[in-house]
Design a protein around this motif. Sequence first.
Motif, mmCIF file in Angstrom:
data_model
loop_
_atom_site.group_PDB
_atom_site.id
_atom_site.type_symbol
_atom_site.label_atom_id
_atom_site.label_comp_id
_atom_site.label_asym_id
_atom_site.label_seq_id
_atom_site.Cartn_x
_atom_site.Cartn_y
_atom_site.Cartn_z
ATOM 1 N N VAL A 9 -10.761 8.917 -5.151
ATOM 2 C CA VAL A 9 -11.058 7.875 -6.122
ATOM 3 C C VAL A 9 -12.554 7.868 -6.415
ATOM 4 N N THR A 32 0.828 -1.215 0.000
ATOM 5 C CA THR A 32 0.000 0.000 0.000
ATOM 6 C C THR A 32 0.854 1.253 0.000
ATOM 7 N N ASN A 38 1.828 1.843 -4.216
ATOM 8 C CA ASN A 38 0.805 1.551 -5.217
ATOM 9 C C ASN A 38 -0.359 2.507 -5.044
ATOM 10 N N GLU A 39 -1.290 2.437 -5.972
ATOM 11 C CA GLU A 39 -2.539 3.174 -5.871
ATOM 12 C C GLU A 39 -3.680 2.166 -5.708
ATOM 13 N N TYR A 88 -6.755 1.941 -6.779
ATOM 14 C CA TYR A 88 -7.536 1.530 -7.942
ATOM 15 C C TYR A 88 -6.813 0.420 -8.709
ATOM 16 N N ASN A 89 -5.500 0.584 -8.894
ATOM 17 C CA ASN A 89 -4.739 -0.443 -9.616
ATOM 18 C C ASN A 89 -4.766 -1.777 -8.885
ATOM 19 N N ARG A 95 -1.970 5.358 5.949
ATOM 20 C CA ARG A 95 -2.237 5.271 4.520
ATOM 21 C C ARG A 95 -2.838 3.910 4.169
ATOM 22 N N PHE A 134 -6.241 2.967 2.338
ATOM 23 C CA PHE A 134 -6.035 2.233 1.091
ATOM 24 C C PHE A 134 -6.976 1.030 1.006
ATOM 25 N N PHE A 143 -6.162 9.649 -0.627
ATOM 26 C CA PHE A 143 -6.675 9.230 -1.926
ATOM 27 C C PHE A 143 -7.986 9.932 -2.275
#
Length: 440
Positions: free
Chosen positions: A206, A106, A109-110, A112-113, A159, A163, A204
Amino acid sequence: MADKMLRLALFLFPGQHLGAWRLPDAIPELDLGIDYYIQAAQLAEQAKLDAIFFEDQAAVPRSNNIMKGDIYGAANPRSIHFDPMMLLPALAMKTRHLGLAATSTTTFNEPYNVARRFASIDFISNGRAGWNLVTSFNESEAQNFGLDVHMAHADRYERASEFVDVVTGLWDSWEKDAILRDKENGLYFDVSKMHFLQHEGKFFKVRGPLTMDRSPQGRPVILQAGASEPGRELAARTADVIFTLQTDIAESRLFRDDIRQRAVRFGRDPDKIKVLPGITPIVGATDQEAVDFRERMRNLIPEDLAITHLMPHSGGLNFRDYDLNGPMPDLPETNNGKSHRAAIMALARHGNLSILETARFFAEGSYMKMVGSPATIADTMQEWLDADACDGFLAVPTHFPRGVADFTNLVVPELQRRGIFRKEYSGRNFRENLGVETYD
């Protein structure tokens, strides 16, 4: 005979034991050899294991703290390996029931991916995907993602908490049966069953939804391994499976009880969370043969490699400034993984081990060693299960192929004979086989 059943996963990572790869019959080419990974996965499935699991480190490990001008030291065989996400689709095509789990951090990375990748694997495997949620403990990774040093430990977990909420929200963005593909009426999907996440948080922003239907499991299995206070909170709130480094049966039971109590506070059923301590089985026809085999493998670990491997968990100490045959000094707090630091200190203190002895132990792999005949190892596993110290184990072989084959072909049949491990898969997917929470 216990009426409980073990959950078992196989952790396969090249060079896990820093000496065993040098054995004449070892195949170190597993590191980049897809055919060998397929063989290992098929051995795991033939033994009816719950899953095969892959770690990830997005950096060649360094030997010490980067702020102190570290060096690489000895070449670590764990440096060479695939991106584990790339392995899962290949293994999905060669297995039918085995859970397929990979690490994805986490920190770098993001959401959504990650949500889309694991949902895709869940479709490709017909409901067998698992995400090992980590916050990254390898300090060297930071420099591959635009940072000089790691994000602070507490910030990494903050985070991570947001995430995982985004990832699970995206997995829930389509209701069941939303995709119609109705040729007669020209309706591809039911818009009323598609939901925008519209998440806006500290880390984030999203919108969602994912570009696919609800996956076969609803949500891929979430695995985690945090042992720190924020790690336990995150695991109790979000994880289906929790890996641990516990080596003492009483301490493991306390850990499991703590996780279960926290889970209740989060409104979760504690019986739906599986705690799996990591073990390294070293198997022989007799107990003495196994002890001798362990010693043989340990003697193949170069001293410099053992020390180099331990340094990232030293909190910035350079062990070469100390007498390597002297006692382990107190390790300062580190921004790396807290559980590894705690395990090093506990091992050195409880075993009265020198720096070098401690380093050689961890160079064998940082998990509990179960050494003996199949019956002896099964005795210990059954003892832990009966004591409610665990729900199963993460088996971490020393090398391929013998380490994998000895566990799947010798130890597992002994567990099955005792009635504490399945002889056939019964669930429709990874979640059902594990006995964790299910989602329609």
